[in-house]
Design an enzyme around this catalytic site. Structure first.
Site, short mmCIF file in Angstrom:
data_model
loop_
_atom_site.label_atom_id
_atom_site.label_comp_id
_atom_site.label_asym_id
_atom_site.label_seq_id
_atom_site.Cartn_x
_atom_site.Cartn_y
_atom_site.Cartn_z
N ASP A 101 -10.63 2.95 4.31
CA ASP A 101 -10.89 1.55 4.07
C ASP A 101 -12.56 1.62 4.01
O ASP A 101 -12.84 0.32 3.53
CB ASP A 101 -10.49 0.67 5.27
CG ASP A 101 -9.32 -0.21 4.97
OD1 ASP A 101 -8.92 -0.22 3.95
OD2 ASP A 101 -8.61 -0.82 6.04
N LYS B 36 1.08 -1.32 -0.01
CA LYS B 36 -0.12 -0.19 -0.07
C LYS B 36 0.99 1.34 0.15
O LYS B 36 0.49 2.07 -0.94
CB LYS B 36 -0.91 -0.30 1.32
CG LYS B 36 -2.06 -1.05 1.11
CD LYS B 36 -2.78 -1.29 2.46
CE LYS B 36 -3.64 -2.74 2.26
NZ LYS B 36 -4.16 -3.08 3.58
N GLN C 199 -3.94 -1.63 9.95
CA GLN C 199 -3.93 -3.04 9.31
C GLN C 199 -4.39 -4.01 10.19
O GLN C 199 -4.10 -4.04 11.33
CB GLN C 199 -2.52 -3.21 8.97
CG GLN C 199 -2.41 -4.62 7.97
CD GLN C 199 -3.17 -4.52 6.67
OE1 GLN C 199 -3.06 -3.47 5.99
NE2 GLN C 199 -3.70 -5.73 6.55
#
Ligand code: NAP
Length: 286
Positions: A121, A54, A98
């Site tokens: 997200d 990412k 994460q």
């Protein structure tokens, strides 16, 4: 007739190139670079690879990276403090914690500390609520990636029968909401659905997001349907999807392969979300 292949790798590359262009134009116009903060707690190797991917993808499109790596024994208070700082930092447009986190950390509760405007997200309850209500907000990356694949292939959704197998918060539920917002007639299936095969056979657009190798058989696919396989299953034969590809492709009009279908779209949409978040925050500050 064999189905056309939806090349997610190529489309993800296009999205990334577009984001890079838009970021360059945004900075050229005198704005700060968008910033993506990732928070990784512990040393799970798979998570480290995801976060690294990412950050690398962000750098490639001109997004500033803030790569926070914390030891496995970090306390929940410390994580909450860091997320608070990132929420308040104007250089940070998007924040991603994460998952999974180590056992002493409630990853879900920690994610909920991320302000909705920085929730790139798109998975916090507020983002989910905005999606359910059809209000503007950041959408979860994998479902948004599926919608982008359908859009680029000009798949007509209005009035179409869409069947989504899987009802997870990560994929099935938000994707169903996005398909509904696009005016499809949506059926959501799950492990208790009676006669799954028969429900799938109704689908003009059939999405499998289950995590069971080749669950969806070829004869579950209506002739000329569009088949989207979100599944990623590691088997002895390598990565396989939730759809039995060859027989499904023999009936479908369009189909995503695994790998190289939905998978590459997730990071591309994360980058786009980070740019959208930066724009929205600049609008709010103006
Ligand atoms: P999940 O949270 O495990 O949810 C799976 C869903 O499938 C559940 O709703 C479950 O039903 C349903 N299900 C399980 N067995 C079933 C069966 N035999 N018949 C019908 N439905 C069944 O999984 P997820 O996070 O949504 O992920 C699904 C798949 O997508 C996985 O392979 C995952 O690796 C992949 N994935 C890919 C990406 C990407 O491409 N970037 C991103 C996310 C996920 P119940 O609710 O009744 O238990």
């Amino acid at each position: 007739m064999a189905a056309g292949i939806i090349d997610g790798k190529a489309i993800a590359q296009q999205v990334r190139a577009e984001v890079a262009e838009e970021v360059a134009a945004w900075v050229q116009a005198g704005n700060e670079k968008p910033g993506l903060a990732t928070v990784l707690v512990g040393d799970d190797p798979a998570s480290a690879v995801y976060v690294g991917g990412k950050q690398k993808a962000s750098a490639e499109v001109g997004i500033e990276g803030f790569d926070h790596r914390l030891p496995a024994d970090t306390s929940q208070d410390e994580i909450a403090r860091l997320l608070g700082e990132l929420n308040d930092d104007p250089r940070v447009s998007g924040i991603l914690l994460q998952l999974p986190t180590p056992p002493q950390i409630d990853g879900g509760a920690m994610s909920e500390l991320i302000r909705p405007e920085k929730d790139v997200d798109g998975l916090t309850p507020i983002s989910a609520g905005l999606l359910a209500k059809g209000r503007p907000g950041l959408r979860p990356c994998t479902p948004a990636g599926v919608m982008e694949l359908l859009r680029r292939h000009e798949v007509a959704l209005e009035g179409a029968e869409a069947v989504v197998v899987g009802r997870s918060d990560l994929v099935g539920k938000p994707l169903s909401a996005l398909l509904l917002a696009a005016h499809a007639t949506v059926t959501i299936c799950h492990s208790r659905t009676h006669d799954l095969a028969e429900v799938c056979r109704r689908a003009d657009v059939l999405v499998a997001a289950v995590g069971r190798p080749r669950l969806v058989q070829g004869d579950w696919v209506k002739e000329d349907a569009v088949v989207i396989d979100v599944g990623i299953n590691r088997t002895d034969e390598g990565l396989v999807g939730d759809v039995d590809f060859a027989p499904a492709a023999a009936r479908a009009r369009l189909i995503t392969p695994v790998p190289g279908g939905v998978g590459p779209m997730t990071i591309a949409m994360l980058l786009r979300n980070t740019l959208l978040a930066a724009r929205a925050q600049a609008g709010e500050r103006a």
